[in-house]
Design a protein around this motif. Structure first.
Motif, PDB file in Angstrom:
ATOM      1  N   VAL A  29      17.030 -13.189   5.072  1.00  0.00           N
ATOM      2  CA  VAL A  29      16.832 -14.654   6.440  1.00  0.00           C
ATOM      3  C   VAL A  29      17.756 -14.901   6.943  1.00  0.00           C
ATOM      4  CG1 VAL A  29      16.061 -16.247   6.251  1.00  0.00           C
ATOM      5  CG2 VAL A  29      14.902 -15.115   5.043  1.00  0.00           C
ATOM      6  N   PHE A  30      17.965 -14.245   7.976  1.00  0.00           N
ATOM      7  CA  PHE A  30      18.762 -14.648   8.697  1.00  0.00           C
ATOM      8  C   PHE A  30      18.231 -16.044   9.573  1.00  0.00           C
ATOM      9  CE2 PHE A  30      18.855  -9.795   8.216  1.00  0.00           C
ATOM     10  CZ  PHE A  30      19.986  -9.621   7.439  1.00  0.00           C
ATOM     11  N   VAL A  31      19.778 -17.114   9.980  1.00  0.00           N
ATOM     12  CA  VAL A  31      19.341 -17.422  10.833  1.00  0.00           C
ATOM     13  C   VAL A  31      20.601 -17.982  12.017  1.00  0.00           C
ATOM     14  CG1 VAL A  31      17.896 -19.058   9.165  1.00  0.00           C
ATOM     15  CG2 VAL A  31      20.503 -19.628   9.614  1.00  0.00           C
ATOM     16  N   ILE A 282      14.246 -17.929  12.795  1.00  0.00           N
ATOM     17  CA  ILE A 282      14.354 -17.544  11.400  1.00  0.00           C
ATOM     18  C   ILE A 282      13.791 -16.608  11.264  1.00  0.00           C
ATOM     19  CG2 ILE A 282      14.294 -17.289   8.988  1.00  0.00           C
ATOM     20  CD1 ILE A 282      13.406 -20.632   9.273  1.00  0.00           C
ATOM     21  N   LEU A 283      15.004 -14.894  11.034  1.00  0.00           N
ATOM     22  CA  LEU A 283      14.230 -13.764  11.624  1.00  0.00           C
ATOM     23  C   LEU A 283      14.177 -13.108   9.771  1.00  0.00           C
ATOM     24  CD1 LEU A 283      14.075 -10.787  12.890  1.00  0.00           C
ATOM     25  CD2 LEU A 283      16.865 -10.507  11.972  1.00  0.00           C
ATOM     26  N   MET A 284      13.336 -12.722   9.278  1.00  0.00           N
ATOM     27  CA  MET A 284      12.972 -11.675   7.580  1.00  0.00           C
ATOM     28  C   MET A 284      13.231 -10.668   7.827  1.00  0.00           C
ATOM     29  SD  MET A 284      10.664 -15.301   6.811  1.00  0.00           S
ATOM     30  CE  MET A 284      10.236 -15.928   8.028  1.00  0.00           C
ATOM     31  N   ALA A 285      13.956  -9.881   7.033  1.00  0.00           N
ATOM     32  CA  ALA A 285      13.683  -8.975   6.495  1.00  0.00           C
ATOM     33  C   ALA A 285      13.308  -8.071   5.427  1.00  0.00           C
ATOM     34  CB  ALA A 285      14.736  -7.749   7.687  1.00  0.00           C
ATOM     35  N   HIS A 301       9.777 -12.654  12.423  1.00  0.00           N
ATOM     36  CA  HIS A 301      10.098 -14.378  12.651  1.00  0.00           C
ATOM     37  C   HIS A 301       9.622 -15.193  13.099  1.00  0.00           C
ATOM     38  CE1 HIS A 301       8.612 -11.863  16.695  1.00  0.00           C
ATOM     39  NE2 HIS A 301       8.538 -12.929  16.971  1.00  0.00           N
ATOM     40  N   VAL A 302      10.183 -16.402  12.527  1.00  0.00           N
ATOM     41  CA  VAL A 302       9.457 -17.559  13.328  1.00  0.00           C
ATOM     42  C   VAL A 302      10.327 -18.489  13.961  1.00  0.00           C
ATOM     43  CG1 VAL A 302       9.291 -20.000  11.460  1.00  0.00           C
ATOM     44  CG2 VAL A 302       8.869 -17.602  10.751  1.00  0.00           C
ATOM     45  N   MET A 362       5.819 -15.015  12.577  1.00  0.00           N
ATOM     46  CA  MET A 362       5.298 -15.857  11.447  1.00  0.00           C
ATOM     47  C   MET A 362       4.583 -17.005  11.535  1.00  0.00           C
ATOM     48  SD  MET A 362       6.411 -15.675   7.300  1.00  0.00           S
ATOM     49  CE  MET A 362       7.014 -14.501   6.748  1.00  0.00           C
ATOM     50  N   ASN A 363       3.308 -16.560  11.326  1.00  0.00           N
ATOM     51  CA  ASN A 363       3.057 -18.484  11.615  1.00  0.00           C
ATOM     52  C   ASN A 363       3.329 -18.817   9.705  1.00  0.00           C
ATOM     53  OD1 ASN A 363       1.738 -21.411  11.757  1.00  0.00           O
ATOM     54  ND2 ASN A 363       0.411 -19.768  13.373  1.00  0.00           N
TER      55      ASN A 363
END
Length: 455
Positions: A29-31, A282-285, A301-302, A362-363
């Protein structure tokens, strides 16, 4: 994933567990930029306790942050001490980083253009705060010896070994004297660092870069040149910040392998209120290791928008994913704020539809568990209140009990330790109490503007 059983158990009073059978999967998770302008510092001040409180700022993104096995934030301020101040030379209360750790971040990067804002004292004090919190960090160092020992930062999770590097283009013309070290973007230094990282035989190399042109929505030539340099040296992900607006995300093939570039993650939290600057993502990989080979999996991503809202004794700068907040708290938005909220999400989607590749939105609002949690935050919820002594001795009373407790700032300005996000008063009274705790906890009702003990 680390949407931990303790957190969900606290939400619903249930036990949640996840299979550990596949130990070769890792969720990142990156912000983006964590800022503290003057308005944020003033808003976080609780005059009743002469302290600062940031926990509520992160409450709507906490479930997403805790999805990460490795959750990384860019601390773009110093903890140089009082007087606390915002732009142009930041010194934020240490409670900010305490709240980052509470929200679920377990890696903090510190190399950015504000690293030297507090001089040498600020660099050291910032590292002291992060060390006291026990959170991993990288990008600035007290000495060459410390850097040699701890850099690249190695994080091992779920059977995978990750090397994390962090550099900044500059520090606004400020510098600090030796032996302190700030990681600058420099080909000779980075060449040696990447070699050292490769020699450590990690499964993945992640490079976090502070770069780009402020307030520009597309990457410039400088960013593209350094992205290529990083991939030539063996990076698997290049994650950027600094422009204070979103720039695209690209999943691409380099040398026959999938790589991830995030040009700019925008402002995760700040007091920049102009169009494009008032939010981030928010990036999720996910990565997986199969038969000894590590590959990039799903990337999502959110989008998140920052909303300053006065609540009781403090003014949280809420970080908001898209969700129908007004359905559960009709007065949550004023007309102007709702218009800016809608515009940010529309602008962000337009940018990504035109320029991003390989990432899906992503929701969070479609997740029933998260939706239930949001509803309780907005409408209010019941909980068990315990004396602070129980929190301090929670592991003695019952292993794991501390994970179920969370700290609440009441509308009276006082702090309380509570367990649960229960729907009704009867749910609280039926909830289990640790056998070693003789006295019964209080039943309380918590909302953004009230804290009531239920007889």
């Amino acid at each position: 994933m680390r949407l931990i059983g303790g957190f969900l158990g606290a939400v619903f009073g249930i036990s949640v567990s996840f299979s550990q059978a596949d130990t070769a999967r890792l969720q990142f998770v990156f912000v983006g930029d964590i800022m503290q302008h003057g308005g944020q510092i003033a808003g976080a001040y609780n005059e009743k306790k002469d302290a600062y409180d940031y926990r509520d700022c992160f409450q709507f993104v906490k479930p997403a942050i805790q999805r990460g096995d490795i959750s990384i934030a860019n601390l773009e301020v110093t903890h140089a001490g009082k007087p606390y101040k915002g732009y142009p030379q930041f010194s934020a209360p240490p409670e900010l980083s305490e709240s980052l750790v509470d929200a679920g971040f377990n890696v903090i990067i510190t190399a950015n253009n504000h690293s030297c804002d507090g001089g040498s004292n600020g660099v050291v004090k910032t590292l002291d705060v992060l060390d006291r919190l026990g959170v991993k960090h990288t990008g600035t160092f007290r000495s060459k010896e410390e850097r040699d020992k701890n850099y690249p930062l190695i994080v091992e999770k779920n059977g995978l070994k990750v090397a994390i590097l962090n550099y900044t283009y500059g520090t606004n013309g400020l510098s600090v004297a030796k032996p302190l070290i700030i990681n600058y973007i420099d080909s000779a230094v980075m060449f040696a660092d990447f070699k050292k990282a490769r020699d450590m035989k990690p499964d993945l190399i992640v490079c976090m870069l502070h770069w780009g042109t402020e307030y520009q929505s597309l990457p410039n030539a400088y960013q593209k040149n350094w992205e290529k340099f990083c991939y030539d040296q063996g990076a698997d992900m290049v994650i950027g910040g600094h422009p204070h607006v979103l720039q695209p995300v690209e999943v691409k093939e380099v040398g026959g392998e999938k790589k991830l570039t995030a040009w700019s993650l925008g402002n995760f939290v700040s007091n920049q209120r102009d169009r494009y600057k008032d939010g981030g993502m928010i990036l999720m990989a996910q990565v997986q290791k199969v038969n000894g080979k590590t590959t990039l999996g799903n990337t999502e991503h959110v989008f998140t928008w920052v909303y300053p809202r006065q609540e009781a004794v403090v003014k949280p700068f809420y970080i908001l994913p898209e969700f129908p907040y007004s359905d559960y708290r009709p007065d949550f938005f004023d007309t102007d704020s709702k218009a800016k909220y809608d515009l940010f999400f529309a602008d962000s989607r337009s940018l990504f539809e035109q320029h991003s590749k390989g990432t899906q939105e992503m929701n969070l609002g479609k997740d029933q568990i998260i939706t239930g949690y949001y509803q309780k935050l907005l409408k209010g919820y019941y909980a068990q209140e315990y004396p602070v002594e129980v929190y301090k001795n929670a592991e003695i009373i019952e292993p794991g009990f501390k994970a179920l407790m969370h700290k609440v700032l009441g509308a009276d300005g006082q702090y309380h330790w509570v367990v649960g996000y229960f729907e009704t008063e009867s749910d609280v009274k039926k909830a289990r109490v640790p056998e070693a705790f003789i006295a019964q906890p209080k039943c309380v009702f918590i909302s953004p503007t009230s804290y009531k003990v239920i007889p």
